[in-house]
Design a protein around this motif. Structure first.
Motif, short mmCIF file in Angstrom:
data_model
loop_
_atom_site.label_atom_id
_atom_site.label_comp_id
_atom_site.label_asym_id
_atom_site.label_seq_id
_atom_site.Cartn_x
_atom_site.Cartn_y
_atom_site.Cartn_z
N ASN A 103 14.08 -8.36 33.14
CA ASN A 103 13.16 -7.43 33.87
C ASN A 103 13.06 -7.93 35.14
N PHE A 104 13.66 -7.17 36.10
CA PHE A 104 13.90 -7.92 37.42
C PHE A 104 12.63 -8.03 38.21
N LEU A 105 11.57 -7.48 37.69
CA LEU A 105 10.15 -7.75 38.29
C LEU A 105 9.52 -9.22 37.95
N THR A 106 10.20 -9.68 37.10
CA THR A 106 9.93 -11.28 36.39
C THR A 106 10.97 -12.10 37.17
N LEU A 107 11.80 -11.72 37.86
CA LEU A 107 12.99 -12.82 38.21
C LEU A 107 12.09 -13.88 39.19
N ASP A 108 12.36 -15.02 38.88
CA ASP A 108 11.49 -16.12 39.52
C ASP A 108 12.46 -17.22 39.06
N ASN A 109 13.41 -17.63 40.06
CA ASN A 109 14.27 -19.05 39.68
C ASN A 109 14.61 -19.74 40.89
N PRO A 110 14.43 -21.17 40.76
CA PRO A 110 14.55 -21.97 41.88
C PRO A 110 15.97 -21.65 42.36
N LYS A 111 16.98 -21.43 41.42
CA LYS A 111 18.38 -21.19 41.92
C LYS A 111 18.70 -20.07 42.75
N ILE A 112 17.63 -19.09 42.62
CA ILE A 112 18.01 -17.84 43.46
C ILE A 112 16.81 -17.60 44.54
N ASN A 113 15.62 -17.75 44.18
CA ASN A 113 14.66 -17.76 45.10
C ASN A 113 14.88 -18.30 46.60
N LYS A 114 14.68 -17.37 47.45
CA LYS A 114 14.96 -17.66 48.95
C LYS A 114 16.33 -17.59 49.34
N THR A 115 17.26 -17.34 48.65
CA THR A 115 18.76 -17.64 48.95
C THR A 115 19.42 -16.07 48.95
N ILE A 116 18.76 -14.95 48.72
CA ILE A 116 19.48 -13.68 48.98
C ILE A 116 19.81 -13.32 50.43
N ASP A 117 20.81 -13.12 50.67
CA ASP A 117 21.08 -12.69 52.37
C ASP A 117 21.21 -11.43 52.49
N CYS A 118 21.94 -10.56 51.41
CA CYS A 118 22.30 -9.05 51.56
C CYS A 118 21.57 -8.50 50.26
N VAL A 119 20.98 -7.19 50.34
CA VAL A 119 20.55 -6.50 49.29
C VAL A 119 21.08 -4.87 49.41
N TRP A 120 21.52 -4.59 48.39
CA TRP A 120 22.08 -3.13 48.44
C TRP A 120 21.07 -2.65 47.00
N ASP A 121 20.18 -1.65 47.42
CA ASP A 121 19.30 -0.98 46.72
C ASP A 121 19.69 0.40 46.72
N ARG A 122 20.06 0.95 45.68
CA ARG A 122 20.27 2.45 45.42
C ARG A 122 19.91 2.70 43.92
N GLY A 123 18.68 3.48 43.56
CA GLY A 123 18.27 3.60 42.30
C GLY A 123 17.44 2.75 41.83
N ALA A 124 16.97 1.86 42.47
CA ALA A 124 15.87 0.98 42.05
C ALA A 124 14.44 1.10 42.50
N PHE A 125 14.08 0.64 43.66
CA PHE A 125 12.75 1.10 44.26
C PHE A 125 12.45 2.51 44.02
N GLY A 126 13.50 3.32 44.19
CA GLY A 126 13.23 4.82 44.35
C GLY A 126 12.99 5.37 42.85
N THR A 127 13.13 4.53 41.68
CA THR A 127 13.19 5.07 40.17
C THR A 127 12.16 4.44 39.44
N ILE A 128 11.31 3.62 40.21
CA ILE A 128 10.02 3.08 39.48
C ILE A 128 8.87 3.41 39.97
N THR A 129 7.61 3.40 38.89
CA THR A 129 6.36 3.71 39.34
C THR A 129 6.05 3.05 40.30
N GLU A 130 4.68 3.33 40.79
CA GLU A 130 4.09 2.39 41.85
C GLU A 130 3.66 1.06 41.40
N ASP A 131 3.25 1.11 40.38
CA ASP A 131 2.87 -0.24 39.78
C ASP A 131 3.83 -1.41 39.85
#
Ligand SMILES: C[S@@+](CC[C@H](N)C(=O)[O-])C[C@H]1O[C@@H](n2cnc3c(N)ncnc32)[C@H](O)[C@@H]1O
Length: 246
Positions: A126-154
């Protein structure tokens, strides 16, 4: 807004798993009408803005499905992380792209699937629970199509907290959302007007609207919505707020 995973958040996340059930069912029926069999034209058009001159970035595809652009960026020498809740998305991606892969546990909430050189990875979680020291604070670039726009406000609130955990200080982020008359279509995807994007991303991102247009693949949305609705795809470039223009 804190981006820590705490007990209160974890309660909400338990509920968020109810939403992933719908997606998992769609995947097990292979009902993936949103999938593009070619590279996403908006990502092709704005790739240079996203990479910002960098030859080797760590790139995230949140709620990735089996997007073929992931393979493209790996082939260009970048390190790619997709994340999806559905095991079928992961299997279909590697099988359809004819890529060998292995899998291991990333942590108690996530399984990671990787090609042998480990630069192309999909995390099943579940992406909403992704919290891992190997990845946290390391993402340089994001492509979001169909993620933020397809989920509820919560879920969107948790998505923002997750992104805040994952992004590197000088990130670049392409966000593509849909806009349409939401009195005619009220389901997934949800219409995301510009004010909404500014409300959710404005406290940590500088937001530049790139374009808003009816895409060539508009029939894909209209078929799903069962209405000849005018669907716009609107894309934004997001950068860290209050940093010098790198
Ligand atoms: C509309 S599809 C978009 C897929 C892909 N981004 C694309 O452009 O084709 C939404 C995807 O999000 C995944 N998804 C939905 N909620 C999720 C969550 N909380 N965690 C991980 N994946 C999720 C679904 O399984 C599905 O593959």
């Amino acid at each position: 807004m804190s981006c820590e995973l705490n007990n209160q958040n974890l309660e909400v996340i338990k509920d968020a798993d109810n939403y992933t059930q719908m997606w998992k069912e769609l995947w097990s029926a292979r009902d993936t009408a949103w999938h593009l069999t070619h590279r996403n034209p908006t990502l092709v058009k704005y790739e240079d803005l996203l990479l910002n001159g960098r030859k080797s970035v760590r790139m995230l595809f949140p709620m990735c499905g089996k997007v073929i652009d992931m393979k493209y960026f790996w082939e260009q020498g970048h390190e790619v992380y997709g994340a999806d809740c559905a095991p079928e998305a992961v299997q279909d991606f590697f099988n359809e792209q004819k890529l060998e892969y292995t899998s291991e546990k990333l942590d108690e909430r996530a399984q990671i699937y990787s090609v042998p050189d480990k630069r192309l990875n999909i995390i099943q979680t579940n992406f909403l629970t992704l919290d891992n020291p190997k990845i946290n604070k390391t993402i340089d670039c994001v492509w979001d199509r169909g993620a933020f726009g397809t989920i509820t406000e919560d879920e969107q609130k948790l998505y923002i907290q997750t992104m805040k955990r994952l992004l590197a200080p000088d990130f670049r982020y392409l966000l593509l959302v849909t806009e349409f008359d939401d009195k005619i279509w009220t389901g997934v995807p949800f219409s995301q007007p510009e004010e909404k994007v500014r409300e959710y991303f404005g406290d940590f991102c500088e937001i530049q609207k790139l374009e808003s247009k009816i895409p060539d693949h508009v029939s894909l949305y209209q078929k799903h919505m069962q209405a000849p609705l005018k669907v716009l795809e609107t894309s934004y470039l997001l950068k860290p707020k209050n940093r010098s223009q790198a």
